[in-house]
Design an enzyme around this catalytic site. Structure first.
Site, short mmCIF file in Angstrom:
data_model
loop_
_atom_site.label_atom_id
_atom_site.label_comp_id
_atom_site.label_asym_id
_atom_site.label_seq_id
_atom_site.Cartn_x
_atom_site.Cartn_y
_atom_site.Cartn_z
N SER A 181 1.38 -1.05 0.31
CA SER A 181 -0.08 0.19 -0.24
C SER A 181 0.61 1.20 0.35
O SER A 181 0.32 2.52 0.03
CB SER A 181 -0.97 0.23 1.30
OG SER A 181 -0.13 -0.31 2.43
N HIS A 209 -5.80 -4.28 -1.04
CA HIS A 209 -5.32 -3.18 -2.12
C HIS A 209 -5.67 -3.76 -3.60
O HIS A 209 -5.62 -2.98 -4.77
CB HIS A 209 -4.21 -2.02 -2.21
CG HIS A 209 -4.01 -1.33 -0.65
ND1 HIS A 209 -4.92 -0.52 -1.14
CD2 HIS A 209 -4.01 -1.38 0.17
CE1 HIS A 209 -4.67 0.20 0.51
NE2 HIS A 209 -4.10 -0.19 1.00
N LYS A 240 -12.19 -0.79 1.17
CA LYS A 240 -11.44 -0.42 -0.08
C LYS A 240 -12.17 0.59 -1.07
O LYS A 240 -13.41 0.72 -1.20
CB LYS A 240 -10.03 -0.98 -0.02
CG LYS A 240 -8.86 -0.39 1.53
CD LYS A 240 -7.42 -1.20 0.90
CE LYS A 240 -6.78 -0.39 2.27
NZ LYS A 240 -6.19 -1.56 3.20
C1 PLP Z 1 -5.90 -1.36 4.91
C2 PLP Z 1 -5.90 -2.76 5.30
C3 PLP Z 1 -5.50 -4.13 5.64
C4 PLP Z 1 -6.82 -3.21 6.85
O1 PLP Z 1 -8.12 -3.07 6.35
P1 PLP Z 1 -9.03 -2.14 7.06
O2 PLP Z 1 -10.50 -3.07 6.73
O3 PLP Z 1 -8.84 -1.24 7.01
O4 PLP Z 1 -9.25 -3.09 8.74
C5 PLP Z 1 -5.18 -4.72 5.88
N1 PLP Z 1 -4.44 -5.37 5.10
C6 PLP Z 1 -4.01 -4.67 4.19
C7 PLP Z 1 -2.75 -5.16 3.26
C8 PLP Z 1 -3.96 -3.40 4.20
O5 PLP Z 1 -4.11 -2.09 3.28
#
Ligand code: PLP
Length: 392
Positions: A181, A209, A240
């Protein structure tokens, strides 16, 4: 001296180092534009890749579900909190991902905290990409397994670590982010898979992502690489591209069944609400109906990245709509972000410990919701601030 003085000192230290995280307040729904601290600004910050966070179909689905089912789950799922909506969502997510089964969690973060300790314990070893997400790192720690980091996106380093260490442990698991990310680069999953096959290790990928972004119609990294049936565990998030909230683990039925028995955030924490689940189902409907949003996302990302490079910015190693603008030191990145905000563009500076020391950046998150005029305006702001601060 009070017993919290050390905390005040730490906080002052962060402020002096330009690493203090000042959190802005959003006063509008998520979209291409936001009201931030009372000011209307172009949104380059959100993970709202497809513009679904305020999509009328999702909002209507959530409203209907609230009217029918109320707002609170009132119990953990294993006691009285599993509704037919949760089960339907899991079935639909499994079908979307092309896997045997899926289980949902409150978030992607808790999905990782649930999965890693369920699959490995203190007699075991985890081989983890050095740049994996914090929730993977925490899940690894919670499992009690030995954690061995391999070099970022380097299957050869992974294999070296496996050769040197695996024999001392009962079982092993390899875990990697799908899309990283902070840099927007993609894990070389086919090569990582080959290594896990050779040593008979479980393979887990966190596609937070990648979902809604990579693969046919946003089916994620496994689809992107055509690795169906080869990755044991896919973790994902609905916060996301899906535009809602919630986590998911998708994969072999036996693993999902095990997580229903042993995933602690599943057993000891309430689930997403019925409106959340209904909105996620509406997001799946949209993704399965058409690739238009995913196509628009990629078109926008390609345009923006190419134009930024033409302006002379370093956009790093990104292969996805995540566009890092590399600036070096954290104070410069923070100043850049403040100047952008003055110019009407909301783009966050990321510094240590979110990214390594000396690799501070602005991270631009491109969305299908951005119009050509939005992108143009954003580029103009970057050009102006970049010249003013001597970056380009
Ligand atoms: C954003 C993200 C998470 C967390 O996701 P949430 O649903 O916001 O808790 C977990 N792993 C990765 C790789 C992320 O980018």
């Amino acid at each position: 001296m009070s017993k919290t003085d050390w905390i005040s000192q730490e906080l002052d230290g962060l402020k002096q180092a330009g690493l203090y995280n000042r959190i802005r307040t959003i006063g509008s729904p998520q979209g291409a534009w936001l009201v931030v601290d009372g000011k209307k600004v172009l949104n380059f910050c959100s993970n709202n890749y497809l513009g679904l966070a305020n999509h009328p179909a999702l909002v209507a689905a959530a409203q209907n579900a609230a009217a029918e089912m109320g707002v609170g789950p009132a119990a953990v799922r294993s006691i009285a909190g599993t509704t037919s909506l949760h089960l339907e969502l899991e079935k639909r997510l499994a079908a979307f991902k092309g896997v045997e089964a899926a289980i949902t969690f409150q978030s992607g973060f808790t999905a990782n905290l649930a999965t890693l300790p369920a699959l490995v314990g203190k007699e075991d070893v985890i081989f983890s990409d050095r740049l994996n997400h914090a929730s993977i790192i925490d899940g690894c720690r919670l499992s009690g397994a030995k954690i061995i980091a391999y070099e970022h996106n380097d299957p050869q380093s992974l294999e070296e670590q496996i050769r040197a260490n695996l024999s001392q442990f009962r079982r092993g698991l390899v875990v990697t982010d799908g899309v990283f990310s902070m840099d927007g680069d993609i894990a070389p999953l086919p090569d990582i898979y080959e290594v896990t096959q050779k040593y008979d290790l479980l393979l887990m990928v966190d596609d937070a992502h990648g979902e809604g972004v990579l693969g046919a119609g946003g089916r994620g990294i496994v689809d992107h690489f055509g690795l169906h049936g080869k990755v044991d565990v896919e973790v994902g998030t609905m916060s996301k591209a899906f535009g809602v909230v919630g986590g998911v683990v998708a994969g072999k039925a036996v693993i999902i069944e095990w997580l229903r028995q042993r995933g602690r955030p599943f057993l000891f924490s309430s689930a997403v609400t019925a409106p959340d689940a209904a909105a996620c189902l509406a997001a799946l409907d949209l993704l399965e109906d058409s690739t238009q949003l995913v196509d628009q996302l990629w078109a926008n990302a390609r345009t923006f990245k190419a134009e930024m490079q033409k302006l002379g910015f370093n956009t790093g190693a990104s292969q996805t709509p995540i566009t890092p603008v590399m600036l070096g030191e954290a104070p410069l990145a923070q100043q850049f972000s403040r100047e952008l905000f003055e110019a009407g563009v909301f783009a966050m500076a990321l510094g240590f410990p979110t990214v390594p020391q000396g690799k501070a950046r602005i991270r631009v998150m491109i969305s299908a919701a951005h119009s050509p005029a939005d992108l143009e305006q954003g580029l103009e702001a970057f050009r102006t601030v970049g010249k003013k601060l001597g970056v380009i």
